[in-house]
Design a protein around this motif. Sequence first.
Motif, PDB file in Angstrom:
ATOM      1  N   PRO B 150      47.002  59.843  95.567  1.00 50.61           N
ATOM      2  CA  PRO B 150      45.872  60.844  95.881  1.00 50.61           C
ATOM      3  C   PRO B 150      46.571  61.729  94.535  1.00 50.61           C
ATOM      4  CG  PRO B 150      47.692  61.032  97.126  1.00 50.61           C
ATOM      5  CD  PRO B 150      47.722  59.157  96.529  1.00 50.61           C
ATOM      6  N   ASP B 151      45.541  62.522  94.654  1.00 49.19           N
ATOM      7  CA  ASP B 151      45.170  63.855  93.119  1.00 49.19           C
ATOM      8  C   ASP B 151      46.672  64.727  93.706  1.00 49.19           C
ATOM      9  OD1 ASP B 151      44.143  65.252  95.086  1.00 49.19           O
ATOM     10  OD2 ASP B 151      42.351  65.491  93.768  1.00 49.19           O
ATOM     11  N   GLN B 152      47.543  64.946  95.215  1.00 47.65           N
ATOM     12  CA  GLN B 152      48.481  65.666  95.427  1.00 47.65           C
ATOM     13  C   GLN B 152      49.210  64.755  95.613  1.00 47.65           C
ATOM     14  OE1 GLN B 152      46.925  68.113  98.294  1.00 47.65           O
ATOM     15  NE2 GLN B 152      46.353  66.518  99.701  1.00 47.65           N
ATOM     16  N   GLU B 153      50.976  65.616  96.294  1.00 48.08           N
ATOM     17  CA  GLU B 153      51.472  64.670  96.689  1.00 48.08           C
ATOM     18  C   GLU B 153      51.268  65.087  97.849  1.00 48.08           C
ATOM     19  OE1 GLU B 153      55.790  66.164  95.312  1.00 48.08           O
ATOM     20  OE2 GLU B 153      55.760  65.148  93.538  1.00 48.08           O
ATOM     21  N   ILE B 154      51.542  63.852  98.879  1.00 47.56           N
ATOM     22  CA  ILE B 154      52.261  63.941 100.159  1.00 47.56           C
ATOM     23  C   ILE B 154      53.177  63.539 101.104  1.00 47.56           C
ATOM     24  CG2 ILE B 154      51.080  63.573 102.527  1.00 47.56           C
ATOM     25  CD1 ILE B 154      48.513  61.736 100.755  1.00 47.56           C
ATOM     26  N   SER B 155      53.344  65.275 101.397  1.00 48.08           N
ATOM     27  CA  SER B 155      55.264  64.980 102.354  1.00 48.08           C
ATOM     28  C   SER B 155      55.129  64.467 103.727  1.00 48.08           C
ATOM     29  CB  SER B 155      55.160  66.480 102.528  1.00 48.08           C
ATOM     30  OG  SER B 155      54.919  66.976 103.378  1.00 48.08           O
ATOM     31  N   THR B 156      56.561  63.839 104.006  1.00 46.64           N
ATOM     32  CA  THR B 156      56.659  62.804 105.068  1.00 46.64           C
ATOM     33  C   THR B 156      56.161  63.867 106.245  1.00 46.64           C
ATOM     34  OG1 THR B 156      58.937  62.138 104.234  1.00 46.64           O
ATOM     35  CG2 THR B 156      58.537  62.520 106.091  1.00 46.64           C
ATOM     36  N   GLU B 157      56.053  64.647 106.905  1.00 45.24           N
ATOM     37  CA  GLU B 157      55.732  65.280 107.373  1.00 45.24           C
ATOM     38  C   GLU B 157      53.745  65.239 107.452  1.00 45.24           C
ATOM     39  OE1 GLU B 157      57.211  66.383 110.943  1.00 45.24           O
ATOM     40  OE2 GLU B 157      58.830  65.414 109.828  1.00 45.24           O
TER      41      GLU B 157
END
Lengths: 313, 332
Positions: B150-157
């Motif tokens: 993905p072009d963005q980070e994905i947080s745990t939550e």
Amino acid sequence: MELALTLNCWNDEDLVFAQQFGVNHILAQPILPAPGVQRWDERALAALRNRVEQAGLQLVGFDGLPCPLDRSVRGETGRDDEIAVASQFITAAGAAGIPLITYGWALSQHTPSSRMPVGRGQSHVNRVAAPIADPMRATQTGWESYTYFLARVIPVAERANVRLACQPNSPFKPGLLNSTAALQQLLDTAPSHCHGLDLQHGALTHMPAADLLQAIQHFVKQGRVFCAQAQHIDVRTEGIAEGFLDERSTTGPAMLDVLQAYRAAGYNGDLRPAPPPGVTGDTEWGHKGHAFHAGYLKSLLQVARRLPEAMAQ
Amino acid sequence: MKIALLLNPDHEQAQFASQIGIQHAIIGGPNSPNGYLEYDTLQQAQEVFAAHGIEISAVENVPVHFYDKVMAGLPGRDEQIDNYCTTIHNLSRAGIHILGYHWMLLGGITSDYVRGRGGARERHFDWEAANRSRIDALEWRGPDGVIHVPDQEISTEQMWDNVAYFLQRVLPVAESCGVKLAAHPDDAPIPSFMGVARILGSLEGLQRLLDTVPSPSNGLDFCQGTIAEMTGVNVVDAIYRFGKQHKIFFAHYRAVQGQVPDFTEVFMDEGGNDMYAAMKAYKDVGFTGPMRADHSPAVIGDNRQAHRGFAFEIGYMKGMAQAVDALSAQTH
């Protein structure tokens, strides 16, 4: 009790195969010639042993004699020539530090079985239609010629410090040694520390489970089992067929019980799988089949070794 | 339990499997331009295997591009979820009742391959080395061969929200179809990679997944190897923990030496894990589902399908299962 494999030790790839699957004890197939090796003399045998050791493995013996014993089995003229060849081989093996040779007391050309696609998943297995009535069976002639052979060969083995391990006869290799009584008679006939059994207990699978386990213990306790082989032979009314080791027959013992019987009686030699059924796309030797059998015996041996700890869990 | 192999629906592969005593196949999800698994394809696969006395016990996963937007929480996920529900219906019609899924946007992570016993090629993970690796060096890219970055980070939550969104919509369908969804833990089990959270890399994560949407269809594809890789985890205890909850729908039997941050996949007999205790644990908790041989170290002269490696593993598993049965027969 260690897992062993019988393979062609002239073949580098097969030594690596054994090493990768964690099988460190090797029995050599009596196959000649290798490049530059024309006969089984001490030099050739030492070279063979060296190859196995270079691969980080141990050559525990030869699985079979490289010469036929047909005339000896039949008690015919010419048997002395066979005995001379066998004796030469035994002496050379001893000189090369190879401590064990298995052999079968059977005719080389006598093949009552055919290899047919009637095993699990249409794998190719040896099969005989019905029990064989063997001409040699339990006749006095048979024992006389066997005694003649042993009287000449065992002293050679003793001098060479090589242990000879005789295989039971089975429906696939009919002959004299087709019962526990016959095997005991053999041990009593030749009471030498250099002569014992290659206990291919598959040959005894017609026996009820409890009797088979008792027979294993009976022979092991005499200190006369030098080598062992696991084999599945399925005895049914329509015929007798070999199969994979995990195919337990309804009357047979669980393989773990077999391994426990060996261990409880104090057996600390090698156990090798019988040649496997032929599976799809396999090599002539049966690399896929051997891998399957090696894995099967590995886990069972691992559990058997840690008994009774495993039972307490 | 049902000892199984991951197989392609191919007569030669099926015959080999049946010869080594396999009656249960796991298949990878066959690709389709429609974005869901086709009934006809599944039914044809069943027929190929049935000719060899084998039934399909589970689908390992669908192609990652069937549900990548769902994992990443991107627009278009509802359409993918609708397709996922179609997949569930089609599985059920084809008589397949377990659907595995890997909640790994970046797939499995391997840092390199090392020479193990006898020079066999073994999968190895080193966290530092993995962090230095380039994205195109990821070895395993999912069944469609595409790297999903993905072009963005994905947080745990965010990732937990995404999986809850998915489960809330697909589990009711799975329940009504009699299909069990089995989540594979994140392999390697690390909390994030390249900015993308990996939420199923710990026992707590797996438990949270089960508790997020309680359902008889919500359970685990219990990859024993991956769980053994988790730092500080005793894999046998983990089998009891999840097995007692009846949440092991499907298992992968595999041995590993080491744990995060550094582990290697080894032969089953090499002493990486207590394979006897593991097999006994599955039996003790009453596990009756499929258990497949997992990836094996690569051995000499093997074919593309790794028949030698798998033959050894299946033989080992059968011997171990028989040993556990024989001992329980002796003690009763």
